[in-house]
Design a protein around this motif. Structure first.
Motif, short mmCIF file in Angstrom:
data_model
loop_
_atom_site.label_atom_id
_atom_site.label_comp_id
_atom_site.label_asym_id
_atom_site.label_seq_id
_atom_site.Cartn_x
_atom_site.Cartn_y
_atom_site.Cartn_z
N PRO A 180 0.84 -1.20 0.00
CA PRO A 180 0.00 0.00 0.00
C PRO A 180 0.87 1.26 0.00
CG PRO A 180 -0.71 -1.54 1.69
CD PRO A 180 0.60 -2.04 1.18
N TRP A 181 0.48 2.25 -0.79
CA TRP A 181 1.22 3.50 -0.80
C TRP A 181 0.55 4.52 0.12
CZ3 TRP A 181 -2.08 7.28 -2.19
CH2 TRP A 181 -3.06 7.01 -3.15
N ILE A 182 1.39 5.38 0.70
CA ILE A 182 0.92 6.46 1.57
C ILE A 182 1.70 7.72 1.21
CG2 ILE A 182 0.73 7.32 3.94
CD1 ILE A 182 0.52 4.46 4.90
N VAL A 183 0.98 8.80 0.99
CA VAL A 183 1.60 10.10 0.71
C VAL A 183 1.72 10.87 2.02
CG1 VAL A 183 1.41 12.25 -0.57
CG2 VAL A 183 0.67 10.10 -1.63
N ARG A 184 2.88 11.42 2.28
CA ARG A 184 3.16 12.10 3.55
C ARG A 184 3.73 13.49 3.27
NH1 ARG A 184 8.82 8.78 4.81
NH2 ARG A 184 9.96 9.76 3.08
N ARG A 185 3.68 14.34 4.28
CA ARG A 185 4.31 15.66 4.21
C ARG A 185 5.00 15.93 5.54
NH1 ARG A 185 3.99 19.98 0.93
NH2 ARG A 185 2.16 19.12 -0.17
N PRO A 186 6.26 16.38 5.52
CA PRO A 186 6.93 16.67 6.79
C PRO A 186 6.19 17.72 7.60
CG PRO A 186 8.51 16.61 4.98
CD PRO A 186 7.14 16.57 4.36
N ASP A 204 2.76 14.33 8.35
CA ASP A 204 1.31 14.27 8.21
C ASP A 204 1.02 13.19 7.17
OD1 ASP A 204 -1.37 14.59 7.68
OD2 ASP A 204 -1.22 16.67 7.00
N PHE A 205 0.26 12.18 7.56
CA PHE A 205 0.00 11.05 6.69
C PHE A 205 -1.38 11.12 6.04
CE2 PHE A 205 3.10 9.58 9.83
CZ PHE A 205 4.08 9.07 9.00
N MET A 206 -2.03 12.29 6.13
CA MET A 206 -3.36 12.46 5.53
C MET A 206 -3.31 13.39 4.33
SD MET A 206 -6.05 12.60 8.72
CE MET A 206 -7.43 12.77 7.57
#
Length: 240
Positions: free
Chosen positions: A93-99, A124-126
């Motif tokens: 599964p892929w997850i897009v994150r932002r520091p 932030d994983f949302m």
């Protein structure tokens, strides 16, 4: 919710089932609205249903036997053909994150997430729905509630102040800390995964322009692209 389900019907293929989870109050109206191809599950009524719908998500493995669970809120609308393969990268599964360092000052989810997990959270994983997790992650997070806070997770979440929990950040941060190699991680500014859906704001209502946009999306192509079935993956759609 009607538009979200219509978009799933138009664009999503190869999934075993769609599950709608709704509180007992109002469930009769939801049952009338969802149609025959969707399985309805009833959850308890909660004093704060924003927190209550998060409880439903962290117990999602109890509503389905799927190995992978794809979460879609009622204001998330698929906009293109999607199969289970689109939720994975190399079988993960892929997850897009932002520091967190790139976020503004308004990040009310961060302190509650760190408080629950007992450690700092760097991302932030949302950043990009839908959010897909393997079923074994959910009991692990529930076990953390008992170990760290001494109460079941449903009681912990329901007892929080408004906006005092962030289910997908908790799941994402736990996955990143304990199962990092089992996921494909992408930074938001350089993510190379397709945007599968559009994220609206249910509390903002639907004005005429948004309604026209949604009707155009759910109309879809004349003959939607179909993908092979993957019975291990199911789409769980908790209603807001």
């Amino acid at each position: 919710m009607r538009y979200a389900l219509a978009a799933i019907g138009t664009w999503c293929h190869g999934f075993a089932e769609v599950v709608v989870i709704t509180p007992r109050t109002g469930s009769a109206a939801v049952r009338r609205a969802i149609g025959g191809d969707v399985r309805l599950e009833i959850c308890p009524d909660y004093r704060d249903d924003y927190l209550g719908q998060q409880v439903s998500k962290v117990y999602a493995d109890e509503f389905t036997a799927a190995d992978l669970i794809c979460h879609v809120d009622s204001d998330v609308i698929f906009t293109r053909p999607v199969s289970p393969a689109d939720l994975l990268d190399g079988g993960r599964p892929w997850i897009v994150r932002r520091p967190v360092s790139q976020l503004g000052r308004h990040r009310p989810w961060l302190a509650p997430t760190e408080e629950f997990l007992g450690r700092s959270v760097a991302y932030d994983f949302m950043q990009q729905p839908p959010f897909t997790y393997p079923r074994r992650l959910y009991p692990e997070v529930r076990a953390l509630s008992l170990e760290r806070h001494g109460i079941p997770l449903d009681r912990y979440v329901a007892g929080r102040p408004p906006r005092g929990f962030s289910e997908f950040n908790v799941l994402g941060a736990h996955a990143y800390a304990t199962h990092r190699t089992e996921f494909a991680w992408y930074d938001a500014d350089t993510a190379q995964v397709p945007r599968l859906c559009r994220w609206y704001w249910s509390r903002g209502g639907i004005d005429a322009d948004v309604r026209r946009e949604l009707e155009g999306i759910v109309g879809g192509p004349t003959e939607p692209t179909r993908s092979p079935s993957d019975a291990r993956t199911r789409s769980a759609h908790p209603s807001a």
